[in-house]
Design a protein around this motif. Structure first.
Motif, PDB file in Angstrom:
ATOM      1  N   MET A   1       0.827  -1.199   0.000  1.00 20.05           N
ATOM      2  CA  MET A   1       0.000   0.000   0.000  1.00 20.05           C
ATOM      3  C   MET A   1       0.869   1.261   0.000  1.00 20.05           C
ATOM      4  O   MET A   1       0.621   2.218  -0.723  1.00 20.05           O
ATOM      5  CB  MET A   1      -0.901  -0.024   1.240  1.00 20.05           C
ATOM      6  N   PHE A   2       1.949   1.258   0.845  1.00 21.97           N
ATOM      7  CA  PHE A   2       2.841   2.421   0.879  1.00 21.97           C
ATOM      8  C   PHE A   2       3.566   2.583  -0.448  1.00 21.97           C
ATOM      9  O   PHE A   2       3.777   3.702  -0.930  1.00 21.97           O
ATOM     10  CB  PHE A   2       3.853   2.250   2.011  1.00 21.97           C
ATOM     11  N   GLU A   3       3.933   1.434  -1.023  1.00 19.80           N
ATOM     12  CA  GLU A   3       4.638   1.500  -2.304  1.00 19.80           C
ATOM     13  C   GLU A   3       3.739   2.102  -3.382  1.00 19.80           C
ATOM     14  O   GLU A   3       4.173   2.930  -4.197  1.00 19.80           O
ATOM     15  CB  GLU A   3       5.066   0.078  -2.695  1.00 19.80           C
ATOM     16  N   GLN A   4       2.461   1.736  -3.390  1.00 15.93           N
ATOM     17  CA  GLN A   4       1.535   2.266  -4.393  1.00 15.93           C
ATOM     18  C   GLN A   4       1.322   3.764  -4.196  1.00 15.93           C
ATOM     19  O   GLN A   4       1.282   4.552  -5.145  1.00 15.93           O
ATOM     20  CB  GLN A   4       0.200   1.501  -4.282  1.00 15.93           C
ATOM     21  N   THR A   5       1.186   4.190  -2.940  1.00 13.96           N
ATOM     22  CA  THR A   5       1.017   5.624  -2.650  1.00 13.96           C
ATOM     23  C   THR A   5       2.236   6.415  -3.110  1.00 13.96           C
ATOM     24  O   THR A   5       2.124   7.510  -3.690  1.00 13.96           O
ATOM     25  CB  THR A   5       0.804   5.818  -1.149  1.00 13.96           C
ATOM     26  N   ARG A   6       3.411   5.813  -2.881  1.00 12.03           N
ATOM     27  CA  ARG A   6       4.632   6.503  -3.273  1.00 12.03           C
ATOM     28  C   ARG A   6       4.708   6.665  -4.786  1.00 12.03           C
ATOM     29  O   ARG A   6       5.075   7.717  -5.311  1.00 12.03           O
ATOM     30  CB  ARG A   6       5.831   5.687  -2.757  1.00 12.03           C
ATOM     31  N   ARG A   7       4.328   5.600  -5.498  1.00 15.21           N
ATOM     32  CA  ARG A   7       4.379   5.673  -6.963  1.00 15.21           C
ATOM     33  C   ARG A   7       3.394   6.699  -7.508  1.00 15.21           C
ATOM     34  O   ARG A   7       3.706   7.464  -8.427  1.00 15.21           O
ATOM     35  CB  ARG A   7       4.087   4.295  -7.556  1.00 15.21           C
ATOM     36  N   THR A   8       2.195   6.714  -6.959  1.00 14.85           N
ATOM     37  CA  THR A   8       1.215   7.699  -7.445  1.00 14.85           C
ATOM     38  C   THR A   8       1.683   9.127  -7.169  1.00 14.85           C
ATOM     39  O   THR A   8       1.470  10.040  -7.976  1.00 14.85           O
ATOM     40  CB  THR A   8      -0.137   7.460  -6.769  1.00 14.85           C
ATOM     41  N   ALA A   9       2.344   9.347  -6.025  1.00 23.31           N
ATOM     42  CA  ALA A   9       2.865  10.688  -5.721  1.00 23.31           C
ATOM     43  C   ALA A   9       3.930  11.098  -6.721  1.00 23.31           C
ATOM     44  O   ALA A   9       3.976  12.240  -7.208  1.00 23.31           O
ATOM     45  CB  ALA A   9       3.418  10.725  -4.296  1.00 23.31           C
ATOM     46  N   VAL A  10       4.801  10.125  -7.061  1.00 20.99           N
ATOM     47  CA  VAL A  10       5.870  10.442  -8.012  1.00 20.99           C
ATOM     48  C   VAL A  10       5.282  10.745  -9.390  1.00 20.99           C
ATOM     49  O   VAL A  10       5.683  11.702 -10.067  1.00 20.99           O
ATOM     50  CB  VAL A  10       6.866   9.262  -8.081  1.00 20.99           C
ATOM     51  N   GLU A  11       4.313   9.952  -9.827  1.00 25.53           N
ATOM     52  CA  GLU A  11       3.691  10.201 -11.126  1.00 25.53           C
ATOM     53  C   GLU A  11       2.969  11.548 -11.153  1.00 25.53           C
ATOM     54  O   GLU A  11       3.024  12.292 -12.141  1.00 25.53           O
ATOM     55  CB  GLU A  11       2.704   9.077 -11.441  1.00 25.53           C
ATOM     56  N   ARG A  12       2.299  11.880 -10.049  1.00 22.62           N
ATOM     57  CA  ARG A  12       1.581  13.160 -10.011  1.00 22.62           C
ATOM     58  C   ARG A  12       2.553  14.335 -10.101  1.00 22.62           C
ATOM     59  O   ARG A  12       2.321  15.312 -10.821  1.00 22.62           O
ATOM     60  CB  ARG A  12       0.766  13.232  -8.718  1.00 22.62           C
TER      61      ARG A  12
END
Length: 612
Positions: A1-12
């Motif tokens: 879950m943390f990994e997915q949040t981190r990826r979405t933040a980077v993409e945004r």
């Protein structure tokens, strides 16, 4: 879950930076075109252009404000400073990268890096092995001969040559790693196999006796298989096994059915709800049609086939619904006379792996069952339950090796399934590696050793739950009150309510005892004589005792036995009492008289003078 949040933040943040770059390019184009416009343009048009420009700048400033709220990373000035001359030199290499460099914590979470890592893992299967960390569970001092994990991976059970079965709960354990229950379900029989059912609510226990047991999750008995009649020759007519069990396992689809094999030469299926008789029976045969002993048995992954490894080196596979003839068989799978210790099917169901007592590990395609696809040799095995297992992705095959005492370390070997090339090895301990288990959900490897240890190998990143839950918990401190009261044993008769009242004075107690007719009663003296009042005398009331008592026996010891005998001779001659009256009527008259003295021989007749 943390990994997915981190990826979405980077993409945004990347999208925001790209939008900001586009706005800058549009603004630079507008500024470049403005001097090229007609100088005789009206002031209204200039003011209109200025108003539109100001609106555009306002919009861009608003978008900058909103992007500043969402942006995770350094500011724009740091971006321009970071993208100085160094970027000019690296333009050819990193043309696609747009935006500031990511913070150090997010460097490896980039999508490109993730793809590179996954590609590296695909190319190098060794990185999939979770062995960076390990924990050790102390089962006992003797060989851990059985391991079992429930389907969810929450509980581990271990069984050994010390007859014990121990239950380990990963979520309930702390760093002290203590089992929450220990029991001996089969009394003085070594535990051969332990396995949770497909639903995880019951456990199959196979030991050295002839009766398999089923326990619930907490170790309480659910059923016990019946023992067969050992005097019946045809094993089909017996209701259960008549000799020691070797192995057993649950059906992968039917939660009530399980399988056992025994030294009586049979493989039987059972139903948990019917303990009075087996469900079906399979009898492996040699080339000559004689009985052979199955040493291991298993179901295929879909439950349609039943496979057994036998002492004559053969592997025989039956259709579960047809118990007479084998579906597939290989007569020379392993060396005859050795115990095949394990059979296991791959997750895709097309390949069968066998661990032989001839120190080999082989892999078979059951559709072409004449010769193995691959084989690995020089893998010592001293135990009849040394097993092998597939990795969760079905690409790696794992087995353990045995060592003699003081002969080095037992190892866990990893082989690539396609080429059977040895990928990796782990030195476990200075004893044999007997059991190994790679759980697909936890992605952790459980190992049972010959010196009473159960080891769990895991990786903090690749593994899930399991051993990771208990290593982070601190040891619970023992309370002092618990340690003090732990050794006391309280008996019920030591409690005050059961204790007799203590008398303060012995004189008062003696006076009270004299008044009590039971305590002051004088015991009856022994009876002298024949007895009276219904009581038997001291010599007893039998005839033999009466004769001994009333007939006077002269027990005087005479030194000369001849005189003692002749003392009664005269009395016996004058008054015969015992022998002579009995033979008086039947005894013949004596013919020959006694010889008289020589003086009177002349007067006697001739026939009397003869000496006889």
């Amino acid at each position: 879950m943390f990994e997915q949040t981190r990826r979405t933040a980077v993409e945004r943040s990347r999208k925001v930076l790209e939008a900001r770059e586009r706005e800058k390019e549009d603004q630079a184009e507008k500024e470049f075109r403005r001097p090229c416009t007609d100088s005789s343009a009206s002031a209204a048009s200039a003011t209109g252009a200025g108003s539109t420009l100001s609106q555009r700048e306002r919009g861009s400033s608003e978008s900058e404000d909103s992007s500043d709220e969402e942006l995770t990373g350094p500011s724009m000035q740091s971006q321009t400073s970071a993208q100085g001359p160094a970027e000019d030199t690296d333009d050819d290499e990193d043309n696609e990268f747009i935006g500031p460099p990511l913070p150090p914590g997010f460097k490896d979470s980039d999508d490109d890096n993730d793809n590179d890592d996954t590609e590296e893992e695909d190319n190098n299967p060794v990185k999939k092995i979770p062995d960076s960390h390990e924990i050790t569970l102390q089962h006992g001092t003797k060989t851990v001969s059985a391991l079992g994990l429930d389907p969810s991976g929450a509980r581990l059970i271990t069984g050994g040559y010390d007859y014990d079965v121990k239950f380990w709960d990963f979520a309930g354990m702390d760093a002290s790693l203590q089992a929450f229950r220990s029991l001996q379900p089969c009394e003085c029989h070594q535990i051969k196999s332990l396995q949770y059912s497909s639903t995880g609510d019951v456990i199959l226990v196979v030991s050295g006796n002839s009766q398999a047991k089923v326990l619930d999750r907490d170790g309480f008995p659910v059923m016990e298989c019946i023992k067969g009649d050992q005097y019946i020759v045809d094993m089909t007519n017996t209701k259960g096994h008549t000799a020691m069990l070797n192995s057993g396992c649950w059906h992968p689809k039917i939660k009530e059915e399980f399988l056992t094999c025994s030294n009586d030469g049979t493989v039987r299926t059972w139903d948990v709800n019917n303990e009075k008789k087996h469900k079906s029976i399979f009898k492996p045969r040699s080339v000559q049609g004689k009985r052979v002993i199955p040493t291991t048995c298993t179901y295929s992954r879909d439950g349609k086939f039943i496979a057994a490894g036998c002492q004559d080196g053969s592997i025989q596979i039956w259709d579960r619904n047809m118990s007479v003839h084998t579906k597939f068989h290989c007569r020379q799978a392993h060396t005859p006379g050795t115990d095949t210790s394990c059979l296991t099917f791959s997750y895709d169901g097309t390949v069968l792996a066998s661990r032989g007592g001839d120190d080999t590990l082989k892999i078979w395609d059951i559709r072409q069952f004449k010769k193995p696809l691959n084989s690995a040799e020089r893998l010592p095995s001293f135990f009849p339950m040394t097993d092998c297992c597939f990795s969760p992705d079905d690409k790696i095959l794992v087995t353990g090796t045995s060592v003699k005492k003081g002969g080095g370390s037992g190892k866990l070997f990893f082989f690539y399934r396609e080429t059977f090339q040895k990928l990796y090895e782990i030195e476990v301990t200075d004893a044999s590696v007997v059991r190994c288990l790679w759980h697909p959900k936890l992605n952790q490897i459980m190992v049972g050793t010959g010196n009473g240890l159960a080891k769990v190998y895991y990786d903090p990143v690749k593994s899930q739950r399991g051993a990771k839950l208990c290593v982070v918990k601190t040891k619970r401190k023992e309370r002092q009150a618990e340690t003090l009261t732990q050794d006391y044993i309280i008996t019920p008769h030591a409690l005050p309510m059961f204790r007799e009242p203590r008398q303060r004075s012995t004189r008062k107690q003696l006076e009270k005892d004299r008044l009590d007719p039971m305590k002051s009663h004088k015991p009856e003296p022994p009876v002298a004589g024949p007895g009276r009042g219904g009581r038997v005398g001291t010599h007893g009331g039998t005839l033999s005792s009466y004769i001994v008592k009333n007939i006077a026996l002269d027990k005087t010891d005479d030194s000369n036995p001849r005189e003692a005998i002749l003392r009664h001779a005269k009395e016996a001659e004058e008054n015969p009492y015992w022998v002579a009256p009995a033979y008086a009527k039947t005894q013949p008259k004596t013919v020959f008289a006694e010889v008289e003295p020589e003086d009177d021989e002349t007067d006697k007749p001739e026939w009397k003078k003869r000496k006889i």
